[in-house]
Design an enzyme around this catalytic site. Structure first.
Site, PDB file in Angstrom:
ATOM      1  N   ARG A  25       0.858  -1.200   0.000  1.00 49.02           N
ATOM      2  CA  ARG A  25       0.000   0.000   0.000  1.00 49.02           C
ATOM      3  C   ARG A  25       0.884   1.236   0.000  1.00 49.02           C
ATOM      4  O   ARG A  25       1.730   1.395   0.879  1.00 49.02           O
ATOM      5  CB  ARG A  25      -0.927  -0.002   1.216  1.00 49.02           C
ATOM      6  CG  ARG A  25      -1.946  -1.128   1.136  1.00 49.02           C
ATOM      7  CD  ARG A  25      -2.855  -1.223   2.354  1.00 49.02           C
ATOM      8  NE  ARG A  25      -3.702  -2.414   2.207  1.00 49.02           N
ATOM      9  CZ  ARG A  25      -4.436  -2.935   3.165  1.00 49.02           C
ATOM     10  NH1 ARG A  25      -4.457  -2.383   4.371  1.00 49.02           N
ATOM     11  NH2 ARG A  25      -5.167  -4.005   2.945  1.00 49.02           N
ATOM     12  N   SER A 124      -7.708  -1.026   1.078  1.00 50.52           N
ATOM     13  CA  SER A 124      -8.654  -1.306   2.153  1.00 50.52           C
ATOM     14  C   SER A 124      -9.354  -0.064   2.681  1.00 50.52           C
ATOM     15  O   SER A 124     -10.109   0.571   1.975  1.00 50.52           O
ATOM     16  CB  SER A 124      -7.907  -2.031   3.273  1.00 50.52           C
ATOM     17  OG  SER A 124      -8.780  -2.379   4.298  1.00 50.52           O
ATOM     18  N   HIS A 125      -9.051   0.285   3.917  1.00 52.14           N
ATOM     19  CA  HIS A 125      -9.727   1.379   4.625  1.00 52.14           C
ATOM     20  C   HIS A 125      -9.002   2.706   4.451  1.00 52.14           C
ATOM     21  O   HIS A 125      -9.380   3.693   5.054  1.00 52.14           O
ATOM     22  CB  HIS A 125      -9.794   1.012   6.102  1.00 52.14           C
ATOM     23  CG  HIS A 125      -8.451   0.580   6.624  1.00 52.14           C
ATOM     24  ND1 HIS A 125      -7.871  -0.613   6.236  1.00 52.14           N
ATOM     25  CD2 HIS A 125      -7.562   1.189   7.424  1.00 52.14           C
ATOM     26  CE1 HIS A 125      -6.690  -0.726   6.815  1.00 52.14           C
ATOM     27  NE2 HIS A 125      -6.462   0.352   7.531  1.00 52.14           N
ATOM     28  N   ASP A 300     -15.628  -1.146   5.055  1.00 46.52           N
ATOM     29  CA  ASP A 300     -14.474  -0.367   4.592  1.00 46.52           C
ATOM     30  C   ASP A 300     -14.434  -0.379   3.064  1.00 46.52           C
ATOM     31  O   ASP A 300     -15.329  -0.937   2.403  1.00 46.52           O
ATOM     32  CB  ASP A 300     -13.164  -0.881   5.203  1.00 46.52           C
ATOM     33  CG  ASP A 300     -12.776  -2.261   4.708  1.00 46.52           C
ATOM     34  OD1 ASP A 300     -13.666  -2.994   4.237  1.00 46.52           O
ATOM     35  OD2 ASP A 300     -11.586  -2.619   4.789  1.00 46.52           O
ATOM     36  N   ASP A 302     -12.840  -1.961   0.704  1.00 46.78           N
ATOM     37  CA  ASP A 302     -12.909  -3.227  -0.040  1.00 46.78           C
ATOM     38  C   ASP A 302     -13.911  -4.206   0.568  1.00 46.78           C
ATOM     39  O   ASP A 302     -13.937  -5.378   0.176  1.00 46.78           O
ATOM     40  CB  ASP A 302     -11.519  -3.861  -0.180  1.00 46.78           C
ATOM     41  CG  ASP A 302     -10.899  -4.221   1.144  1.00 46.78           C
ATOM     42  OD1 ASP A 302     -11.187  -3.542   2.155  1.00 46.78           O
ATOM     43  OD2 ASP A 302     -10.118  -5.193   1.196  1.00 46.78           O
ATOM     44  N   ASP A 304     -14.271  -5.815   3.336  1.00 45.65           N
ATOM     45  CA  ASP A 304     -13.994  -6.974   4.186  1.00 45.65           C
ATOM     46  C   ASP A 304     -14.176  -6.648   5.664  1.00 45.65           C
ATOM     47  O   ASP A 304     -14.337  -7.538   6.490  1.00 45.65           O
ATOM     48  CB  ASP A 304     -12.618  -7.616   3.902  1.00 45.65           C
ATOM     49  CG  ASP A 304     -11.468  -6.648   3.998  1.00 45.65           C
ATOM     50  OD1 ASP A 304     -11.687  -5.444   4.253  1.00 45.65           O
ATOM     51  OD2 ASP A 304     -10.309  -7.097   3.803  1.00 45.65           O
ATOM     52  N   ARG A 305     -14.162  -5.349   6.022  1.00 45.38           N
ATOM     53  CA  ARG A 305     -14.373  -4.985   7.429  1.00 45.38           C
ATOM     54  C   ARG A 305     -15.828  -4.640   7.688  1.00 45.38           C
ATOM     55  O   ARG A 305     -16.549  -4.266   6.754  1.00 45.38           O
ATOM     56  CB  ARG A 305     -13.533  -3.769   7.789  1.00 45.38           C
ATOM     57  CG  ARG A 305     -12.055  -4.016   7.665  1.00 45.38           C
ATOM     58  CD  ARG A 305     -11.280  -2.816   8.148  1.00 45.38           C
ATOM     59  NE  ARG A 305      -9.859  -3.107   8.064  1.00 45.38           N
ATOM     60  CZ  ARG A 305      -8.919  -2.504   8.776  1.00 45.38           C
ATOM     61  NH1 ARG A 305      -9.259  -1.542   9.610  1.00 45.38           N
ATOM     62  NH2 ARG A 305      -7.659  -2.839   8.646  1.00 45.38           N
ATOM     63  N   THR A 368      -1.889 -10.830  13.941  1.00 44.31           N
ATOM     64  CA  THR A 368      -2.742  -9.981  13.115  1.00 44.31           C
ATOM     65  C   THR A 368      -2.475 -10.247  11.630  1.00 44.31           C
ATOM     66  O   THR A 368      -1.329 -10.294  11.206  1.00 44.31           O
ATOM     67  CB  THR A 368      -2.437  -8.504  13.433  1.00 44.31           C
ATOM     68  OG1 THR A 368      -2.783  -8.282  14.798  1.00 44.31           O
ATOM     69  CG2 THR A 368      -3.235  -7.574  12.549  1.00 44.31           C
ATOM     70  N   GLU A 387     -11.317 -10.388  14.346  1.00 43.80           N
ATOM     71  CA  GLU A 387     -10.255  -9.520  14.835  1.00 43.80           C
ATOM     72  C   GLU A 387     -10.848  -8.244  15.408  1.00 43.80           C
ATOM     73  O   GLU A 387     -11.915  -7.789  14.982  1.00 43.80           O
ATOM     74  CB  GLU A 387      -9.338  -9.126  13.681  1.00 43.80           C
ATOM     75  CG  GLU A 387      -8.630 -10.276  13.035  1.00 43.80           C
ATOM     76  CD  GLU A 387      -7.729  -9.783  11.940  1.00 43.80           C
ATOM     77  OE1 GLU A 387      -6.517  -9.786  12.126  1.00 43.80           O
ATOM     78  OE2 GLU A 387      -8.246  -9.360  10.892  1.00 43.80           O
ATOM     79  N   SER A 389      -9.922  -5.431  14.699  1.00 37.95           N
ATOM     80  CA  SER A 389      -9.851  -4.386  13.678  1.00 37.95           C
ATOM     81  C   SER A 389     -11.052  -4.455  12.730  1.00 37.95           C
ATOM     82  O   SER A 389     -10.904  -4.269  11.532  1.00 37.95           O
ATOM     83  CB  SER A 389      -8.546  -4.500  12.906  1.00 37.95           C
ATOM     84  OG  SER A 389      -8.399  -5.812  12.395  1.00 37.95           O
ATOM     85  N   LYS A 400     -11.797 -12.034   5.451  1.00 38.25           N
ATOM     86  CA  LYS A 400     -12.884 -11.573   6.304  1.00 38.25           C
ATOM     87  C   LYS A 400     -13.957 -10.971   5.415  1.00 38.25           C
ATOM     88  O   LYS A 400     -13.685 -10.635   4.266  1.00 38.25           O
ATOM     89  CB  LYS A 400     -12.378 -10.585   7.346  1.00 38.25           C
ATOM     90  CG  LYS A 400     -11.672  -9.353   6.799  1.00 38.25           C
ATOM     91  CD  LYS A 400     -11.081  -8.591   7.975  1.00 38.25           C
ATOM     92  CE  LYS A 400     -10.386  -7.323   7.556  1.00 38.25           C
ATOM     93  NZ  LYS A 400      -9.043  -7.555   6.988  1.00 38.25           N
TER      94      LYS A 400
HETATM   95  O1  LIG Z   1      -6.592  -3.615   5.906  1.00 42.63           O
HETATM   96  P1  LIG Z   1      -7.428  -4.866   5.723  1.00 42.63           P
HETATM   97  O2  LIG Z   1      -8.913  -4.603   5.849  1.00 42.63           O
HETATM   98  O3  LIG Z   1      -7.034  -5.626   4.516  1.00 42.63           O
HETATM   99  O4  LIG Z   1      -7.038  -5.795   6.950  1.00 42.63           O
HETATM  100  C1  LIG Z   1      -5.725  -6.163   7.202  1.00 42.63           C
HETATM  101  O5  LIG Z   1      -5.219  -5.355   8.228  1.00 42.63           O
HETATM  102  C2  LIG Z   1      -5.825  -5.494   9.473  1.00 42.63           C
HETATM  103  C3  LIG Z   1      -5.208  -4.453  10.403  1.00 42.63           C
HETATM  104  O6  LIG Z   1      -3.862  -4.520  10.365  1.00 42.63           O
HETATM  105  P2  LIG Z   1      -2.920  -3.462  11.047  1.00 42.63           P
HETATM  106  O7  LIG Z   1      -3.302  -3.434  12.502  1.00 42.63           O
HETATM  107  O8  LIG Z   1      -1.575  -4.024  10.784  1.00 42.63           O
HETATM  108  O9  LIG Z   1      -3.165  -2.107  10.416  1.00 42.63           O
HETATM  109  C4  LIG Z   1      -5.657  -6.923   9.939  1.00 42.63           C
HETATM  110  O10 LIG Z   1      -6.257  -7.081  11.174  1.00 42.63           O
HETATM  111  C5  LIG Z   1      -6.253  -7.850   8.905  1.00 42.63           C
HETATM  112  O11 LIG Z   1      -6.084  -9.174   9.254  1.00 42.63           O
HETATM  113  C6  LIG Z   1      -5.635  -7.613   7.562  1.00 42.63           C
HETATM  114  O12 LIG Z   1      -6.263  -8.423   6.618  1.00 42.63           O
HETATM  115 MG   LIG Z   2     -10.273  -3.986   4.110  1.00 40.68          MG
END
Ligand SMILES: O=P([O-])(O)O[C@H]1O[C@H](COP(=O)(O)O)[C@@H](O)[C@H](O)[C@H]1O
Ligand SMILES: [Mg+2]
Length: 583
Positions: A25, A124-125, A300, A302, A304-305, A368, A387, A389, A400
């Site tokens: 990213r 993602s977010h 979020d 994409d 998944d959250r 994580t 999680e 998050s 997720k």
């Molecule tokens: O960003 P996503 O939605 O793809 O999510 C990703 O990042 C999250 C937060 O990670 P960090 O605490 O390192 O920022 C993780 O919990 C998750 O398993 C991972 O797939």
């Molecule tokens: Mg995401």
């Protein structure tokens, strides 16, 4: 049929192409540098090896953020040049991360083929737009994120890359139209198949949940519903599922038109960034909402959250997974045969552990990163996981799944009200959570995020905390000097994980301080940012005493928060007097 040639383009390595928690990213301007994306894609093909690439069917799509459309055309041309047989693209380049996982696992192509992997284009977010973030990650044939062995090899390839292959003369494919386009190359036919982004995913959801019972709930005059996609890709699924399939009102969808810049917002479903939903649910600072909906949720970028809210009530994600696990067998047909096991990430609260113990389920604590759950699921050891998050999911896919989590909650509410839809008052989200606490005890939980702090300062803070761990008596002296009402630290370490399936070891997965009364402080550096560093501080305290489970969580945790901030010298190391986000 248009014919293409393969060019070998000379290149040199870029620094910093190491995939983080979930892919690479970076700012769009970084990705737009000549050869930057191409180097990463070729390094991925090289890491997979020719036997996994030549003749393969791969998926390329994402959350639709700015630069996705250009990136998709580049990846198509590189795939053609590397001998890929067919590329599947969601219409307009849109596929949520969970939908990609579902497509890899479920979809059958026009020639009977199945996809063996995917490039998912998302950060993602993180915000999108010309000055914001872009991202790319690779998922494997099980539908889950590439394991560390592959991401390490991708990274190592990026440091030595000298050339990449591309079919420069391949015409751009119109990805706004569903249909098949065929080309001829040196190794034969190459197809691009543009398909409907939602239908495979909708079909899968219908096979998991009892849509009729959710429909009954949504049509009850006593129930009201609100879903905020924050202008991410979830919008492409929300309309199909919630409105067309389940009969929700069109006006229950907020920000459900996917936009390249997420409407200028930060597509992170939490109490700070999902402001419109938070206000509508009666949780805003001014709280002017007269009659908030019974249920609200956000996703979020994409999709998944997920964040789940009740009327004037926030469900902490660690509780959400525990509550889903506790009610899955009765409420969700997919789980009617029982759960194979449950799992959570280390910083997630132990609410799930208590459920696992109570129901006598296999339980796992992983680092994580969703990829760690995938191995357990492939081995048939885990059905539900989550999680802190805002990620919750199950073994129906290997990511997720934000919409799945909403459907899981709706199923639980529908089940709890199955004989009550005509009654005076529905069993609400808040009732369900409070009943859960009454049965299992409550894990007070909060997370403090310090976003985009100086990376040097963040590293020093972490090193300082590790050094402190060598003397627990010193730690306890410091703590007693801060608050005498906090219990003793009995253990402190850096979390290390040995995967029970493949034996691989992941070190330095977060710094833990474990207290005698079960409380925990965890410090981690986020692996999903694109600039500077983000420190995450997780604070947790378990309360079994029924008379004490109804407190405001920030009040209940105030002593531990004070200890955490002073013990870590947060302000000294970061220069910040307050976190950017509290959840
Ligand atoms: O960003 P996503 O939605 O793809 O999510 C990703 O990042 C999250 C937060 O990670 P960090 O605490 O390192 O920022 C993780 O919990 C998750 O398993 C991972 O797939
Ligand atoms: Mg995401």
């Amino acid at each position: 049929m248009a014919i293409f040639k393969v060019s070998r383009v000379e290149t040199t390595p870029f620094d910093g192409q190491k995939p983080g928690t979930s892919g690479l990213r970076k700012k769009v301007k970084v990705f737009k540098q000549p050869h930057y994306l191409e180097n990463f894609v070729q390094s991925t093909f090289n890491a997979l090896g020719a036997d996994k690439v030549r003749g393969a069917t791969l998926v390329v799509s994402g959350d639709g953020r700015y630069y996705s459309k250009d990136a998709i055309q580049i990846i198509i041309k590189m795939a053609a040049a590397n001998g890929v047989r067919c590329i599947w693209v969601g219409q307009n380049g849109l596929l949520s991360t969970p939908a990609v996982s579902a497509v890899i696992r479920e979809r059958i192509g026009h020639d009977g083929s199945k996809a063996s992997g995917a490039f998912i284009l998302t950060a993602s977010h993180n915000p999108g737009g010309p000055h914001e973030d872009f991202g790319i990650k690779y998922n494997m044939e099980n539908g889950g994120p590439a394991p560390e062995g592959i991401t390490d090899s991708i990274y190592s390839n990026t440091t030595t890359i000298k050339e990449y292959l591309i079919a420069e003369d391949l015409l751009d494919v119109d990805i706004s139209q569903i249909g098949l386009t065929s080309f001829g190359g040196p190794e034969g036919k190459f197809d691009v198949d543009v398909f409907d982004s939602a239908s495979d995913y909708v079909k899968l959801m219908k096979s998991i949940f009892d849509f009729q019972s959710i429909k009954n709930l949504l049509s009850s005059p006593k129930f009201s519903f609100c879903y905020d996609a924050l202008h991410g890709v979830a919008g492409a699924y929300a309309k199909r599922i919630f409105v067309e399939e389940l009969g929700a009102q069109e006006n229950s969808l907020l920000n459900c038109v996917p936009k390249e810049d997420f409407g200028g917002g930060h597509p992170d479903p939490n109490l700070t960034y999902a402001k419109e939903l938070v206000d509508r649910m009666g949780l805003g600072k001014t709280n002017t909402e007269q009659d908030p909906p019974e249920f609200g949720a956000a996703a979020d970028g994409d999709a998944d959250r997920n964040m789940v809210l009740g009327k004037r009530f926030f469900v902490t994600p660690s509780d959400s997974v525990a509550i889903i696990a506790a009610n899955a067998v009765q409420s969700i047909p997919y789980f009617s045969g029982g759960l194979k096991g449950v799992a959570r990430s280390m910083p997630t609260s132990a609410a799930l552990d208590v459920v696992a113990k109570n129901l006598n389920l296999k339980f796992f604590e992983v680092p994580t990163g969703w990829k760690f759950f995938g191995n357990l699921m492939d081995a048939g050891m885990c059905s539900v996981c989550g999680e802190e998050s805002f990620g919750t999911g199950s073994d129906h896919i290997r990511e997720k799944d934000g919409i799945w989590a909403v459907l899981a909650w709706l199923s639980i509410i529908a089940y709890k009200n199955k004989d009550n839809l005509e009654g005076d008052k529905l069993v609400s989200v808040e009732d369900i959570v409070r009943q859960h606490w009454a049965k299992y005890g409550r894990h007070y939980y909060t997370r403090y995020d310090y976003e985009n702090v100086d990376a040097g300062g963040a590293k020093e803070l972490m090193a300082y905390l590790v050094k402190l761990q060598s003397s627990l008596s010193e730690v306890n002296n410091i703590i007693k000097g801060i608050r005498s009402d906090v219990s003793n630290v009995v253990n402190a370490d850096e979390f290390e994980y040995k995967d029970p399936v493949d034996g691989s070891i992941s070190k330095h997965q977060g710094i833990r301080y474990l207290f005698e009364d079960g409380s925990r402080l965890v410090f981690r550096l986020s692996g999903t940012g694109s600039e500077g560093a983000t420190i995450r501080l997780y604070i947790e305290q378990y309360e079994k005493d029924q008379s004490k489970i109804g407190r405001d969580s920030q009040d209940a945790l105030a002593p531990l928060v004070e200890v955490a901030l002073k013990l870590s010298k947060m302000q000294e190391f970061t220069g910040r007097s307050a976190p950017t986000v509290i959840t």
